[in-house]
Write a protein that holds these residues in place. Structure first.
Motif, PDB file in Angstrom:
ATOM      1  N   PRO A   1       0.823  -1.215   0.000  1.00 14.16           N
ATOM      2  CA  PRO A   1       0.000   0.000   0.000  1.00 14.16           C
ATOM      3  C   PRO A   1       0.856   1.264   0.000  1.00 14.16           C
ATOM      4  N   LEU A   2       0.504   2.215  -0.878  1.00 12.85           N
ATOM      5  CA  LEU A   2       1.198   3.501  -0.973  1.00 12.85           C
ATOM      6  C   LEU A   2       0.235   4.604  -0.552  1.00 12.85           C
ATOM      7  N   VAL A   3       0.632   5.393   0.442  1.00 13.93           N
ATOM      8  CA  VAL A   3      -0.203   6.493   0.945  1.00 13.93           C
ATOM      9  C   VAL A   3       0.578   7.789   0.752  1.00 13.93           C
ATOM     10  N   TYR A   4       0.077   8.648  -0.147  1.00 10.72           N
ATOM     11  CA  TYR A   4       0.779   9.903  -0.404  1.00 10.72           C
ATOM     12  C   TYR A   4       0.172  11.036   0.421  1.00 10.72           C
ATOM     13  N   GLU A   5       0.946  12.102   0.590  1.00 13.39           N
ATOM     14  CA  GLU A   5       0.450  13.336   1.209  1.00 13.39           C
ATOM     15  C   GLU A   5       1.260  14.502   0.677  1.00 13.39           C
ATOM     16  N   GLY A   6       0.627  15.686   0.646  1.00 12.09           N
ATOM     17  CA  GLY A   6       1.307  16.878   0.145  1.00 12.09           C
ATOM     18  C   GLY A   6       1.474  16.901  -1.357  1.00 12.09           C
ATOM     19  N   VAL A   7       0.649  16.182  -2.107  1.00 13.18           N
ATOM     20  CA  VAL A   7       0.769  16.116  -3.572  1.00 13.18           C
ATOM     21  C   VAL A   7      -0.042  17.253  -4.203  1.00 13.18           C
ATOM     22  N   ASN A   8       0.625  18.071  -5.065  1.00 11.14           N
ATOM     23  CA  ASN A   8      -0.037  19.191  -5.732  1.00 11.14           C
ATOM     24  C   ASN A   8      -0.750  18.782  -7.018  1.00 11.14           C
TER      25      ASN A   8
ATOM     26  N   PRO B   1      -5.671   0.093  -6.798  1.00 10.33           N
ATOM     27  CA  PRO B   1      -6.330  -0.016  -5.476  1.00 10.33           C
ATOM     28  C   PRO B   1      -5.373   0.076  -4.301  1.00 10.33           C
ATOM     29  N   TYR B   2      -4.068  -0.015  -4.575  1.00  9.30           N
ATOM     30  CA  TYR B   2      -3.080   0.042  -3.500  1.00  9.30           C
ATOM     31  C   TYR B   2      -2.587   1.466  -3.229  1.00  9.30           C
ATOM     32  N   ILE B   3      -3.139   2.463  -3.955  1.00 15.00           N
ATOM     33  CA  ILE B   3      -2.661   3.839  -3.794  1.00 15.00           C
ATOM     34  C   ILE B   3      -3.806   4.733  -3.315  1.00 15.00           C
ATOM     35  N   THR B   4      -3.539   5.534  -2.312  1.00 19.50           N
ATOM     36  CA  THR B   4      -4.480   6.536  -1.806  1.00 19.50           C
ATOM     37  C   THR B   4      -3.677   7.658  -1.167  1.00 19.50           C
ATOM     38  N   GLY B   5      -4.360   8.738  -0.762  1.00 19.77           N
ATOM     39  CA  GLY B   5      -3.604   9.788  -0.072  1.00 19.77           C
ATOM     40  C   GLY B   5      -4.314  11.120   0.027  1.00 19.77           C
ATOM     41  N   VAL B   6      -3.537  12.121   0.481  1.00 22.64           N
ATOM     42  CA  VAL B   6      -4.031  13.465   0.789  1.00 22.64           C
ATOM     43  C   VAL B   6      -3.403  14.451  -0.181  1.00 22.64           C
ATOM     44  N   ILE B   7      -4.223  15.199  -0.889  1.00 19.99           N
ATOM     45  CA  ILE B   7      -3.662  16.178  -1.816  1.00 19.99           C
ATOM     46  C   ILE B   7      -3.296  17.464  -1.075  1.00 19.99           C
ATOM     47  N   GLU B   8      -2.506  18.291  -1.750  1.00 22.31           N
ATOM     48  CA  GLU B   8      -2.140  19.610  -1.230  1.00 22.31           C
ATOM     49  C   GLU B   8      -2.728  20.647  -2.173  1.00 22.31           C
ATOM     50  N   LYS B   9      -3.836  21.262  -1.743  1.00 12.42           N
ATOM     51  CA  LYS B   9      -4.514  22.254  -2.577  1.00 12.42           C
ATOM     52  C   LYS B   9      -4.395  23.617  -1.921  1.00 12.42           C
ATOM     53  N   LEU B  10      -3.662  24.503  -2.580  1.00 16.16           N
ATOM     54  CA  LEU B  10      -3.406  25.816  -2.005  1.00 16.16           C
ATOM     55  C   LEU B  10      -4.643  26.705  -2.073  1.00 16.16           C
ATOM     56  N   SER B  11      -4.877  27.458  -1.009  1.00 10.11           N
ATOM     57  CA  SER B  11      -6.077  28.296  -0.895  1.00 10.11           C
ATOM     58  C   SER B  11      -5.804  29.685  -1.458  1.00 10.11           C
ATOM     59  N   ILE B  12      -5.739  29.785  -2.762  1.00  7.95           N
ATOM     60  CA  ILE B  12      -5.423  31.075  -3.391  1.00  7.95           C
ATOM     61  C   ILE B  12      -6.530  32.086  -3.120  1.00  7.95           C
TER      62      ILE B  12
ATOM     63  N   LYS C   1      -4.309   1.913  10.018  1.00 13.58           N
ATOM     64  CA  LYS C   1      -5.513   1.121   9.780  1.00 13.58           C
ATOM     65  C   LYS C   1      -5.225  -0.036   8.820  1.00 13.58           C
ATOM     66  N   ILE C   2      -4.386   0.223   7.821  1.00 12.11           N
ATOM     67  CA  ILE C   2      -4.010  -0.847   6.888  1.00 12.11           C
ATOM     68  C   ILE C   2      -3.199  -1.913   7.607  1.00 12.11           C
ATOM     69  N   ILE C   3      -2.240  -1.484   8.452  1.00 10.93           N
ATOM     70  CA  ILE C   3      -1.431  -2.432   9.225  1.00 10.93           C
ATOM     71  C   ILE C   3      -2.317  -3.269  10.137  1.00 10.93           C
ATOM     72  N   ASN C   4      -3.373  -2.641  10.670  1.00  5.27           N
ATOM     73  CA  ASN C   4      -4.274  -3.339  11.584  1.00  5.27           C
ATOM     74  C   ASN C   4      -5.310  -4.210  10.871  1.00  5.27           C
ATOM     75  N   GLY C   5      -5.232  -4.274   9.527  1.00  7.89           N
ATOM     76  CA  GLY C   5      -6.062  -5.241   8.813  1.00  7.89           C
ATOM     77  C   GLY C   5      -7.085  -4.685   7.858  1.00  7.89           C
ATOM     78  N   THR C   6      -7.285  -3.362   7.792  1.00  2.00           N
ATOM     79  CA  THR C   6      -8.241  -2.813   6.833  1.00  2.00           C
ATOM     80  C   THR C   6      -7.657  -2.901   5.428  1.00  2.00           C
ATOM     81  N   PRO C   7      -8.376  -3.454   4.467  1.00  2.00           N
ATOM     82  CA  PRO C   7      -7.858  -3.565   3.085  1.00  2.00           C
ATOM     83  C   PRO C   7      -7.566  -2.183   2.501  1.00  2.00           C
ATOM     84  N   PRO C   8      -6.467  -2.003   1.772  1.00  2.00           N
ATOM     85  CA  PRO C   8      -6.100  -0.674   1.244  1.00  2.00           C
ATOM     86  C   PRO C   8      -7.134  -0.098   0.291  1.00  2.00           C
ATOM     87  N   GLU C   9      -7.900  -0.994  -0.433  1.00  2.00           N
ATOM     88  CA  GLU C   9      -8.884  -0.474  -1.382  1.00  2.00           C
ATOM     89  C   GLU C   9     -10.007   0.290  -0.692  1.00  2.00           C
ATOM     90  N   LYS C  10     -10.171   0.091   0.641  1.00  2.00           N
ATOM     91  CA  LYS C  10     -11.172   0.838   1.392  1.00  2.00           C
ATOM     92  C   LYS C  10     -10.872   2.342   1.402  1.00  2.00           C
TER      93      LYS C  10
END
Length: 564
Positions: free
Chosen positions: A131-138, A150-161, A297-306
């Motif tokens: 599983p790949l979890v990104y953060e800070g992606v523009n 299904p193995y990729i998810t994450g948090v985007i970085e959207k600037l508040s112009i 949560k993934i380490i604790n057993g939740t499937p990454p596709e969730k």
């Protein structure tokens, strides 16, 4: 024995067992829900280096979200300095070697765009079904495309112009020019394109930008210095200039703020405290924490596709109150939910713990006073009680609750009066030697008794020129008024004399000593804030050497500083 197993006793036993079992299940459920997994391996790949302040915030957030016992490893691509194809190839080679020596990871957290691109490019080789979890992606297109896996998810970085333009215009209604400060990096160009899309929404404002990659250091300095007063700067990123000089985030902010004479706003957390106002920023710490929580949560057993969805950018207002105050801006315009640094406490915030009970007492007294006036009886008696309550409150405000002598608030008041009078005096900082041993060995009640007796002895030798206070913990301070050093020697001897006789604590005789440091106004310094520091410095010189003695600052710390 058989009586114990009557039906009603047996039912009670079963009922009690059921309650214990139920509580155990609840506790176990809570434990698993809070992510308390005690094992697992997480890798954080940052696009930048640890020296970049936003990376430090991301790591702080990740540490908050990762449970104790889980291993976290770090890799830094450092693309702010090394971004060519050959640089990426060298990073790939080193990463490949390190991965060949390490156990597989359960989850990989990716910080910013370059790390996500690298992970996608080498997914089959290094992260197959990891599983790949990104953060800070523009790059929102990149984030959207990654959802195909299904193995990729994450948090985007959207600037508040838009939010920052609105906030700037609210603080500075005379604003006519909005100037974006950015470079030619991938992030810089992407934000610049987004910035100009808002131009039509603000017909009364002129939009322009300063591309730091196209100007040399001197040109940039002149460019920032020439910005008109009716302008605001919105800083995004400045990693380099045309001369090839590289800038860390804090270096860029200091460079801009030291040359520009207009307010500077920011859209990414970090860098506050160096002259920038702040604004509606992407919280890099919250981004890291959200990514870490998903990893747990993934380490604790939740499937990454969730989690196979784009998580919105966690944006908050983050404001430097000092900068706003220096610019003469209205502090009431700071949003209620803002994270504020360098906040100057109001009188109420500073003293509410003391004032709240006092106000309650005053309210009760006032109520009964009004009732007495309305009732026409017992007015004089209640008026007297009100006066006594007022005196009692004032006495409590300026006196230490434990020892009864003057407290730190009274000390500040007296120092303010001395500052106005400019009369010479000495500060004598007294610290009880080995006080922790008394508390640890005989208990805090005996320690409190010792402090009360020391305070009583100080009060016993005080006069109009010798005023003692309890400063903090086992520290006392004395203001000795006078004009001659010989007089201060006498006052120091008066302080040390209180330790000559033993102390009777709960029926046991104890020998207690004190270390005393002395700073003199105006001989040592005319800065009243520094006087306490100097006295404290001299006191620690005594404590670290002979103890049970006193020294003047000019004979200790001052001498050391002068020779260094």
């Amino acid at each position: 024995m058989l009586r114990l197993f009557k039906p009603r006793n047996l039912l009670f036993l079963l009922f009690l067992t059921g309650i214990i079992f139920y509580n155990a299940c609840i506790a176990a459920g809570q434990e698993s829900g809070n992510g308390t997994q005690s094992s697992g391996r997480v890798l954080f790949i940052s696009s930048y280096s640890y020296a970049w302040d936003t990376v430090q915030l991301q790591i702080e957030g990740i540490k908050k979200g990762i449970a104790p016992g889980v291993t976290i490893d770090y890799e830094f691509m450092d693309t702010k300095r090394f971004s060519t194809g050959s640089d990426m190839e060298e990073f790939y080679k080193g990463f490949k070697y390190r991965m060949s020596k390490l156990e597989p990871y359960d989850v990989v957290i990716l910080g910013d765009d370059a790390a996500l691109n690298f992970a996608i490019k080498h997914q089959k080789e290094f992260f197959d079904k990891v599983p790949l979890v990104y953060e800070g992606v523009n790059d929102e297109e990149l984030a959207e495309k990654s959802l195909e896996d299904p193995y990729i998810t994450g948090v985007i970085e959207k600037l508040s112009i838009k939010e920052n333009i609105n906030f700037a215009c609210k603080l500075l209604p005379s604003t006519k020019n909005i100037i974006l400060v950015s470079d030619s990096s991938v992030t810089g160009e992407a934000v610049r394109r987004s910035f100009y899309k808002y131009k039509d929404q603000y017909p009364g404002l002129d939009f322009s930008d300063i591309n730091t990659s196209q100007l040399g250091s001197l040109e940039l300095k002149n460019k920032f210095a020439s910005v008109k007063e009716d302008s605001v700067l919105i800083f995004v990123v400045m990693t380099e200039d045309a001369d090839g000089r590289k800038y860390k985030n804090t270096e860029a902010i200091k460079f801009i703020c030291s040359n520009a004479k207009v307010p500077v706003f920011k859209m990414v957390e970090g860098g506050l405290g160096d002259g920038i106002i702040g604004g509606n920023v992407v919280s890099m710490e919250m981004s890291g924490e959200i990514a870490a929580q998903i990893a747990m949560k993934i380490i604790n057993g939740t499937p990454p596709e969730k989690f196979n969805t784009i998580i919105e950018s966690p944006n908050i207002f983050c404001i430097d109150e000092n900068v706003m105050r220096e610019a003469g801006l209205d502090l009431s315009l700071i949003p209620n939910n803002a994270k504020v640094i360098n906040h100057k406490k109001t009188f109420w915030e500073e003293y509410k713990r003391v004032l709240k009970p006092g106000i309650t007492i005053m309210s009760v007294v006032i109520f009964f006073t009004l009732f007495a006036v309305w009732n026409g009886r017992k007015y004089k008696r209640l008026a007297g009680e009100l006066a006594l309550a007022k005196d009692s409150m004032e006495n409590a405000y300026y006196h230490d609750i434990l020892t009864g002598i003057n407290n730190r608030t009274c000390f500040k008041k007296d120092m303010a009066e001395l500052e106005k009078s400019k009369l010479p005096f000495a500060l004598m900082m007294i610290d009880v030697d080995n006080f922790k041993y008394i508390n640890d060995t005989y208990g805090h009640s005996v320690g409190d008794e010792a402090l009360c007796q020391i305070a009583a002895r100080l009060s016993g030798v005080s006069d109009v020129n010798f005023t003692p206070y309890r400063f903090a913990g086992d520290e006392f301070i004395v203001i000795a008024r006078g004009t001659e050093n010989s007089l201060y020697e006498e006052e120091a001897e008066r302080c040390i004399s209180i330790f000559h006789e033993g102390f009777d604590l709960s029926g046991i005789k104890h020998t207690i000593h004190g270390s005393i440091g002395i700073a003199v106004y105006p001989q040592d310094t005319e800065d009243f804030n520094s006087l306490v520091v100097y006295a404290d410095c001299a006191m620690y010189e005594v404590k670290n050497n002979s103890k049970n003695s006193y020294k003047f600052y000019k004979d200790t710390c001052n001498t050391k500083q002068g020779s260094s």
